[in-house]
Design a protein around this motif. Structure first.
Motif, PDB file in Angstrom:
ATOM      1  N   ILE A  15       4.150 -11.318 -14.592  1.00  0.00           N
ATOM      2  CA  ILE A  15       4.770 -11.870 -13.381  1.00  0.00           C
ATOM      3  C   ILE A  15       5.237 -13.279 -13.718  1.00  0.00           C
ATOM      4  CG2 ILE A  15       4.387 -12.724 -11.042  1.00  0.00           C
ATOM      5  CD1 ILE A  15       2.248 -10.587 -10.692  1.00  0.00           C
TER       6      ILE A  15
ATOM      7  N   VAL B 264       1.588  -9.846  -6.163  1.00  0.00           N
ATOM      8  CA  VAL B 264       0.756  -9.322  -7.253  1.00  0.00           C
ATOM      9  C   VAL B 264       0.530  -7.826  -7.080  1.00  0.00           C
ATOM     10  CG1 VAL B 264      -1.515  -9.430  -8.339  1.00  0.00           C
ATOM     11  CG2 VAL B 264      -0.343 -11.558  -7.672  1.00  0.00           C
TER      12      VAL B 264
ATOM     13  N   THR C  72       3.596  -5.726  -7.884  1.00  0.00           N
ATOM     14  CA  THR C  72       3.839  -5.638  -9.324  1.00  0.00           C
ATOM     15  C   THR C  72       2.934  -4.602  -9.971  1.00  0.00           C
ATOM     16  OG1 THR C  72       4.510  -7.958  -9.401  1.00  0.00           O
ATOM     17  CG2 THR C  72       3.863  -6.938 -11.492  1.00  0.00           C
ATOM     18  N   VAL C  73       1.659  -4.651  -9.631  1.00  0.00           N
ATOM     19  CA  VAL C  73       0.697  -3.702 -10.210  1.00  0.00           C
ATOM     20  C   VAL C  73       1.019  -2.277  -9.763  1.00  0.00           C
ATOM     21  CG1 VAL C  73      -1.732  -3.032 -10.288  1.00  0.00           C
ATOM     22  CG2 VAL C  73      -1.101  -5.448 -10.430  1.00  0.00           C
TER      23      VAL C  73
ATOM     24  N   LEU D   3      -1.325  -5.435 -15.083  1.00  0.00           N
ATOM     25  CA  LEU D   3      -0.868  -6.822 -15.167  1.00  0.00           C
ATOM     26  C   LEU D   3      -1.581  -7.490 -16.330  1.00  0.00           C
ATOM     27  CD1 LEU D   3       0.814  -9.154 -14.001  1.00  0.00           C
ATOM     28  CD2 LEU D   3      -1.138  -9.723 -12.536  1.00  0.00           C
TER      29      LEU D   3
ATOM     30  N   ALA E  65      -4.219 -12.630  -9.311  1.00  0.00           N
ATOM     31  CA  ALA E  65      -3.829 -11.990 -10.569  1.00  0.00           C
ATOM     32  C   ALA E  65      -5.007 -11.748 -11.507  1.00  0.00           C
ATOM     33  CB  ALA E  65      -2.780 -12.842 -11.281  1.00  0.00           C
TER      34      ALA E  65
ATOM     35  N   HIS F 266      -6.800  -8.299 -11.780  1.00  0.00           N
ATOM     36  CA  HIS F 266      -5.961  -7.262 -12.403  1.00  0.00           C
ATOM     37  C   HIS F 266      -5.836  -7.483 -13.908  1.00  0.00           C
ATOM     38  CE1 HIS F 266      -4.760  -5.271  -8.709  1.00  0.00           C
ATOM     39  NE2 HIS F 266      -4.505  -6.448  -8.168  1.00  0.00           N
TER      40      HIS F 266
END
Length: 271
Positions: A10, A71, A74-75, A81, A128, A131
């Motif tokens: 990210i 976050v 994105t995952v 991540l 973050a 993850h």
């Protein structure tokens, strides 16, 4: 090199400047990246350029729930991540114009800068890190600034926020190293961005006099960020790396002394 093969990153503030250069570099080296930016339109443009390896996320670095959703999105999209590059900052014209001195600053400007530039980085780490640990470990790289290592005539909130990032970086590194999370920071100097190019007349000439090398490019910063985020930097954590063309490493009178010695040498040669 494919230093980011099978890795997901990210990059906040990822749609332009340093952030965009980092996104491009990660994808060029085999990684996948969430282009996270307050401007969803600009994030979409860059993500489209990056192809399937890019994913646009609109988010607000001043809002905890927005950072958490960034976050999680994105995952959910990429499945894991590995890297967080905290890079977002509020550098809008009203903030920069109002970020003045300890006496004159509007406290609302101070609070906004701290909310985005510092609290936003902490929240990025907060959401973050779990993850990254689940992915087997990884790296956080924070964008600090040379402004955090010196005093200046204006921009007190910006400088203090960036100085605090130096300390935040060390605390995150100390607290999560044994779980496989490294945390470092870069402290850029003068980088050729639209903001610098739009400086008042004469300002760039003053800044240039005190910079030993040429002004940096976003790609110069991206090279250091991606090194620190990669496995090549596996034994580095808790460090802040200045990348400023030598701006802060010399005698503060360097430019004037250089002129003096050149003039003295010329006078001696003419005698």
């Amino acid at each position: 090199m494919n230093r980011f093969e099978n890795k997901v990153a990210i990059v906040t503030g990822g749609a332009s400047g340093i952030g965009a250069a980092v996104c491009r570099r990660i994808v060029a080296e085999g990684g996948k990246v969430a282009v996270a930016d307050v401007s969803g339109d600009r994030a979409e443009v860059l993500a489209k350029e990056l192809g399937p390896a890019g994913f646009a996320v609109q988010f607000d670095a001043a809002e905890a729930s927005s950072i958490e959703k960034m976050v999680e999105a994105t995952v959910q999209h990429f499945g894991r991540l590995d890297v967080l590059h905290n890079n977002a900052a509020d550098v809008s014209a009203p903030i920069q114009m109002g970020d003045t001195t300890a006496v004159d600053i509007d406290i609302a400007i101070w609070d906004r800068v701290m909310q985005v530039n510092l609290r936003g980085y902490l929240l990025g780490c907060k959401y973050a890190i779990p993850h990254i640990i689940r992915s087997g470990g990884g790296s956080i790289v924070n964008t600090a600034s040379g402004a955090g290592a010196r005093g200046d005539l204006v921009r007190i909130a910006y400088g203090v926020s960036k100085g605090a990032i130096y300390t935040l970086t060390k605390y995150v590194a100390a607290q999560y190293a044994h779980q496989g999370v490294r945390c470092n920071a870069v402290a850029p100097g003068l980088v050729m961005t639209p903001a610098l190019e739009g400086s008042p007349p004469g300002m760039m000439e003053i800044l240039k006099r005190h910079t030993l090398l040429e002004f940096g490019k976003p790609e110069d910063i991206a090279a250091l960020v991606t090194f620190l985020a990669s496995g090549e930097a596996a034994y580095i954590t808790g460090q802040v790396y200045g990348i400023d063309g030598g701006l802060l490493m010399h005698n503060p009178m360097h430019a004037d002394l250089k002129d003096y010695m050149e003039q003295a040498a010329a006078a001696h040669a003419a005698a």
